[in-house]
Design a protein around this motif. Sequence first.
Motif, PDB file in Angstrom:
ATOM      1  N   ASP A  69      46.421   9.364  -2.104  1.00 54.58           N
ATOM      2  CA  ASP A  69      46.982   8.117  -1.580  1.00 54.58           C
ATOM      3  C   ASP A  69      46.554   6.900  -2.178  1.00 54.58           C
ATOM      4  OD1 ASP A  69      48.557  10.174  -0.310  1.00 54.58           O
ATOM      5  OD2 ASP A  69      47.813   9.318   1.508  1.00 54.58           O
ATOM      6  N   MET A  70      45.282   6.668  -1.810  1.00 60.16           N
ATOM      7  CA  MET A  70      44.512   5.451  -2.298  1.00 60.16           C
ATOM      8  C   MET A  70      44.291   5.463  -3.739  1.00 60.16           C
ATOM      9  SD  MET A  70      41.448   5.106   0.867  1.00 60.16           S
ATOM     10  CE  MET A  70      40.650   6.623   0.457  1.00 60.16           C
ATOM     11  N   ALA A  71      44.318   6.556  -4.257  1.00 59.29           N
ATOM     12  CA  ALA A  71      43.802   6.453  -5.826  1.00 59.29           C
ATOM     13  C   ALA A  71      45.461   6.233  -6.503  1.00 59.29           C
ATOM     14  CB  ALA A  71      43.511   7.828  -6.488  1.00 59.29           C
ATOM     15  N   ALA A  72      46.352   6.300  -5.991  1.00 58.02           N
ATOM     16  CA  ALA A  72      47.569   6.230  -6.542  1.00 58.02           C
ATOM     17  C   ALA A  72      48.189   4.775  -6.490  1.00 58.02           C
ATOM     18  CB  ALA A  72      48.748   6.991  -5.895  1.00 58.02           C
ATOM     19  N   VAL A  73      47.754   4.166  -5.080  1.00 56.96           N
ATOM     20  CA  VAL A  73      48.304   2.877  -4.599  1.00 56.96           C
ATOM     21  C   VAL A  73      47.111   1.750  -5.450  1.00 56.96           C
ATOM     22  CG1 VAL A  73      48.696   1.256  -2.826  1.00 56.96           C
ATOM     23  CG2 VAL A  73      49.518   3.788  -3.038  1.00 56.96           C
ATOM     24  N   ALA A  74      46.053   1.977  -4.884  1.00 55.38           N
ATOM     25  CA  ALA A  74      45.305   0.735  -5.383  1.00 55.38           C
ATOM     26  C   ALA A  74      45.004   0.274  -6.699  1.00 55.38           C
ATOM     27  CB  ALA A  74      43.627   1.144  -4.898  1.00 55.38           C
ATOM     28  N   PRO A  75      44.938   1.200  -7.599  1.00 52.68           N
ATOM     29  CA  PRO A  75      44.865   0.464  -9.173  1.00 52.68           C
ATOM     30  C   PRO A  75      46.189  -0.099  -9.523  1.00 52.68           C
ATOM     31  CG  PRO A  75      44.139   2.578  -8.913  1.00 52.68           C
ATOM     32  CD  PRO A  75      44.772   2.432  -7.830  1.00 52.68           C
ATOM     33  N   VAL A  76      47.287   0.041  -8.804  1.00 50.51           N
ATOM     34  CA  VAL A  76      48.589  -0.653  -9.307  1.00 50.51           C
ATOM     35  C   VAL A  76      48.730  -1.850  -8.490  1.00 50.51           C
ATOM     36  CG1 VAL A  76      51.020  -0.365  -8.988  1.00 50.51           C
ATOM     37  CG2 VAL A  76      49.593   1.596  -9.384  1.00 50.51           C
ATOM     38  N   LEU A  77      48.184  -2.034  -7.346  1.00 57.25           N
ATOM     39  CA  LEU A  77      48.348  -3.388  -6.763  1.00 57.25           C
ATOM     40  C   LEU A  77      47.186  -4.424  -6.785  1.00 57.25           C
ATOM     41  CD1 LEU A  77      49.962  -2.059  -3.350  1.00 57.25           C
ATOM     42  CD2 LEU A  77      51.009  -3.888  -5.092  1.00 57.25           C
ATOM     43  N   GLU A 107      37.776  -9.428  -2.744  1.00 59.40           N
ATOM     44  CA  GLU A 107      37.605  -8.061  -3.031  1.00 59.40           C
ATOM     45  C   GLU A 107      37.402  -7.572  -1.180  1.00 59.40           C
ATOM     46  OE1 GLU A 107      34.628  -7.477  -5.824  1.00 59.40           O
ATOM     47  OE2 GLU A 107      36.093  -7.361  -7.405  1.00 59.40           O
ATOM     48  N   GLY A 108      36.662  -8.169  -0.882  1.00 64.68           N
ATOM     49  CA  GLY A 108      36.254  -7.441   0.564  1.00 64.68           C
ATOM     50  C   GLY A 108      37.192  -7.071   1.564  1.00 64.68           C
ATOM     51  N   ASP A 109      38.610  -8.204   1.700  1.00 64.18           N
ATOM     52  CA  ASP A 109      39.760  -8.065   2.476  1.00 64.18           C
ATOM     53  C   ASP A 109      40.485  -6.893   1.706  1.00 64.18           C
ATOM     54  OD1 ASP A 109      41.347  -8.908   4.747  1.00 64.18           O
ATOM     55  OD2 ASP A 109      42.645  -9.356   3.101  1.00 64.18           O
ATOM     56  N   LEU A 110      40.590  -6.631   0.402  1.00 62.24           N
ATOM     57  CA  LEU A 110      41.252  -5.500  -0.127  1.00 62.24           C
ATOM     58  C   LEU A 110      41.009  -4.248   0.077  1.00 62.24           C
ATOM     59  CD1 LEU A 110      41.992  -7.026  -3.990  1.00 62.24           C
ATOM     60  CD2 LEU A 110      43.539  -7.175  -1.796  1.00 62.24           C
ATOM     61  N   VAL A 111      39.463  -3.836   0.155  1.00 65.43           N
ATOM     62  CA  VAL A 111      38.978  -2.955   0.459  1.00 65.43           C
ATOM     63  C   VAL A 111      39.077  -2.479   1.965  1.00 65.43           C
ATOM     64  CG1 VAL A 111      36.486  -3.291   0.700  1.00 65.43           C
ATOM     65  CG2 VAL A 111      37.453  -1.167  -0.347  1.00 65.43           C
ATOM     66  N   VAL A 154      32.748   8.071   6.145  1.00 64.79           N
ATOM     67  CA  VAL A 154      32.830   8.192   4.851  1.00 64.79           C
ATOM     68  C   VAL A 154      33.997   7.586   4.111  1.00 64.79           C
ATOM     69  CG1 VAL A 154      30.980   9.927   4.951  1.00 64.79           C
ATOM     70  CG2 VAL A 154      33.526  10.547   5.318  1.00 64.79           C
ATOM     71  N   GLY A 155      35.298   7.857   4.890  1.00 63.03           N
ATOM     72  CA  GLY A 155      36.512   7.215   3.938  1.00 63.03           C
ATOM     73  C   GLY A 155      36.350   5.862   3.736  1.00 63.03           C
ATOM     74  N   TYR A 156      35.408   5.108   4.565  1.00 63.96           N
ATOM     75  CA  TYR A 156      35.602   3.634   3.809  1.00 63.96           C
ATOM     76  C   TYR A 156      34.649   3.626   2.582  1.00 63.96           C
ATOM     77  CZ  TYR A 156      33.590  -1.023   3.537  1.00 63.96           C
ATOM     78  OH  TYR A 156      33.190  -2.197   3.123  1.00 63.96           O
ATOM     79  N   TYR A 157      33.920   4.223   2.525  1.00 66.56           N
ATOM     80  CA  TYR A 157      33.057   4.516   1.240  1.00 66.56           C
ATOM     81  C   TYR A 157      33.900   5.155   0.168  1.00 66.56           C
ATOM     82  CZ  TYR A 157      29.233   3.413   4.200  1.00 66.56           C
ATOM     83  OH  TYR A 157      28.470   2.647   5.139  1.00 66.56           O
ATOM     84  N   ALA A 158      34.947   6.088   0.517  1.00 64.55           N
ATOM     85  CA  ALA A 158      35.729   6.596  -0.453  1.00 64.55           C
ATOM     86  C   ALA A 158      36.760   5.508  -1.000  1.00 64.55           C
ATOM     87  CB  ALA A 158      36.474   7.466   0.072  1.00 64.55           C
ATOM     88  N   ALA A 159      37.039   4.681  -0.380  1.00 63.84           N
ATOM     89  CA  ALA A 159      38.280   3.680  -0.396  1.00 63.84           C
ATOM     90  C   ALA A 159      37.092   2.722  -1.328  1.00 63.84           C
ATOM     91  CB  ALA A 159      38.483   2.716   0.729  1.00 63.84           C
ATOM     92  N   CYS A 160      36.096   2.309  -1.261  1.00 58.57           N
ATOM     93  CA  CYS A 160      35.217   1.509  -2.175  1.00 58.57           C
ATOM     94  C   CYS A 160      35.009   2.153  -3.659  1.00 58.57           C
ATOM     95  CB  CYS A 160      34.051   1.182  -1.300  1.00 58.57           C
ATOM     96  SG  CYS A 160      34.037   0.146   0.083  1.00 58.57           S
ATOM     97  N   ALA A 161      34.681   3.537  -3.589  1.00 59.97           N
ATOM     98  CA  ALA A 161      34.721   4.154  -4.757  1.00 59.97           C
ATOM     99  C   ALA A 161      35.998   3.950  -5.551  1.00 59.97           C
ATOM    100  CB  ALA A 161      34.093   5.380  -4.405  1.00 59.97           C
ATOM    101  N   SER A 204      38.400   1.873  -5.427  1.00 63.78           N
ATOM    102  CA  SER A 204      38.827   0.765  -5.806  1.00 63.78           C
ATOM    103  C   SER A 204      37.738  -0.173  -6.491  1.00 63.78           C
ATOM    104  CB  SER A 204      39.120  -0.310  -4.481  1.00 63.78           C
ATOM    105  OG  SER A 204      37.891  -0.127  -3.767  1.00 63.78           O
ATOM    106  N   ARG A 205      36.544   0.634  -6.762  1.00 64.09           N
ATOM    107  CA  ARG A 205      35.478  -0.032  -7.405  1.00 64.09           C
ATOM    108  C   ARG A 205      34.956  -1.444  -6.838  1.00 64.09           C
ATOM    109  NH1 ARG A 205      38.467   2.934 -11.018  1.00 64.09           N
ATOM    110  NH2 ARG A 205      37.181   4.523 -12.289  1.00 64.09           N
ATOM    111  N   ILE A 206      34.891  -1.442  -5.637  1.00 67.35           N
ATOM    112  CA  ILE A 206      34.509  -2.723  -4.894  1.00 67.35           C
ATOM    113  C   ILE A 206      33.292  -2.233  -4.125  1.00 67.35           C
ATOM    114  CG2 ILE A 206      34.835  -4.279  -3.060  1.00 67.35           C
ATOM    115  CD1 ILE A 206      37.820  -4.054  -4.146  1.00 67.35           C
TER     116      ILE A 206
END
Length: 630
Positions: free
Chosen positions: A323-331, A342-346, A585-592, A594-596
Amino acid sequence: MHIDSAAAETAPGTEFQGPPLSDRSWLRRIDVAIGYLVEIPAALLVVAEIVVLFTGVISRYVLHQPLVWSDELASFLFLWLAMLGAVVAFRRSEHMRMTAIVSMTGPRTRAFLETVALVAGLIFVALMLHPAYEFAAEEVFVQTPALEISNAWRAFALPIGLGLMLLIAVIRLLETADWRLTVGALILGLAIAGGLVALHPVLAGLGNLNLLLFFVLGVGALVLSGVPIAFAFGLSTFAYVTLTTQAPSMVVAGRMDEGMSHLILLAVPLFVFLGLLIEMTGMAKAMVGFLATLLGHVRGGLHYVLVGAMYLVSGISGSKAADMAAVAPVLFPEMKARGAKEGDLVALLAATGAQTETIPPSIVLITVGSVTGVSITALFTGGLLPGLVLAVALCGLVWWRYRGEDLSHVRRASAGEIGKTFMIAIPAIALPFVVRFAVVEGIATATEVSTIGIVYAALAGLLIYRQFDWRRLFPMLVTTAALSGAILLIIGAATGMAWALTQSGFSESLAVVMKSLPGGTIGFLLVSAVAFIVLGSVLEGIPAIVLFGPLLFPIARAVGVHEVHYAMVVVLAMGVGLFAPPFGVGYYAACAISRIHPDTGIRPIVGYILALLLGLLVVILAPWISIGFL
């Protein structure tokens, strides 16, 4: 933690990411050969499962001639898929881990802990190899009813998978650049094992104090030091069973087989693959594009789009990483261009990951149904509104934070543009409804329905969106097998641990304590929520559910809590823990994804976590939200 593996598509031969490696080319060649040997059949097994289950649906619903062997063949292949996927994940170092503490150490200590994690995996598979072989050998005398072949052909997936992991672990240790790391880790592992064996007579007389020693201190030390969760569970269970009980070690292999063989869990790899497919075919981009034109001119509009897009995409893929990989790069590029930090986005991306844990076809809900016997259809129906409640809570905070956003430079989309993007998005938006309709109308089971979604997404990509990269197909299949193998090995190991806890009498003691909590059903739900927030942050959702679901769901029924309502509370609570720093660990996945950098999102996520907790409290206090449409 490698939860983002669902977002990464890699070809065979992907290098191990662990302790520093030396340049021993002959070992690398062997390693690459093993990669091809395992990844190709693993990918083919994913395809085979899709074909078998979809053929079963067509035969039963369209031709009215059910195939009596389809489920049996799917189950037969499933254990092989799980074990080969676990081997792929082991080779790529993608088994789920808690690395928050490891990442805070210095380079030397981190390299040593990485080697310790590898040695722990080696010890586990070496200890389990013979019991798994014994278990498979016993299955020679069991014949499958429809296919009429020996069940040993299925059960030998366990020792073969463990043997391949042992070979890979040995290669990795031989490749390690600093031999002192390997020797030190081996000495530490053997010293602990030898000490426990020497204390066998003492441990046998400790009774249930062994539960604290093995399943709290032992598992806790292993998980916090970065040992993959599946191996931490497996090592502790094996040590407990062999050193403190009269049960043979083969029991551990049997319980692993039982945990990994539930046919309903076949939905895990199929929905993971579906999540990757909707990203590859452009369906996710079409949905996000429509929402962006609809709300892009509103203050905080793209943040609302992020919340809504995660809700919609979660209704298709079942995999938070996908889900995150599909949405984040688009938005994210447009959101950054509008001045979003960036902090608010991730932080919001991670919060939406927790928010959507109950949106069908959630892999966690599938796991709940598998280990507790609760109807998957009821869980899918009950999961829609709780996720919406948390989405409203997040949107309320977004409105407050962005109520003064300057949108003077943002052009409002015309009605024509909105209509055009809507027409483009219709096939994608329809997919969640197609999946749900197929289950509710009895066209397909919760396991089979993913194949309908896969066929639908493939046809939409080929015929409508004209976006189907055949070169990405094989890496996607391998990634599916690896992520699924990592998840299913955890479920197998956790099933063994849950069996040990039950046999010890712990479940009865827990039931007495939970039933005596003050506050009645509300008190029970609040304590359960707090417990699963903690468990979600340390163990992740699936192992926490497998371990404690069979123990707590009967207690919930005894104190008058509807099982679907209870499932929504614990799954959402687990999601909050999973995506909340510093341990989630999900938080760090979101960071990875979104590259933040993780540090930038720590402060902004506090507000979103509070909003999620507020939404969770509403779900706890209003059972109708979970069970009103059952």
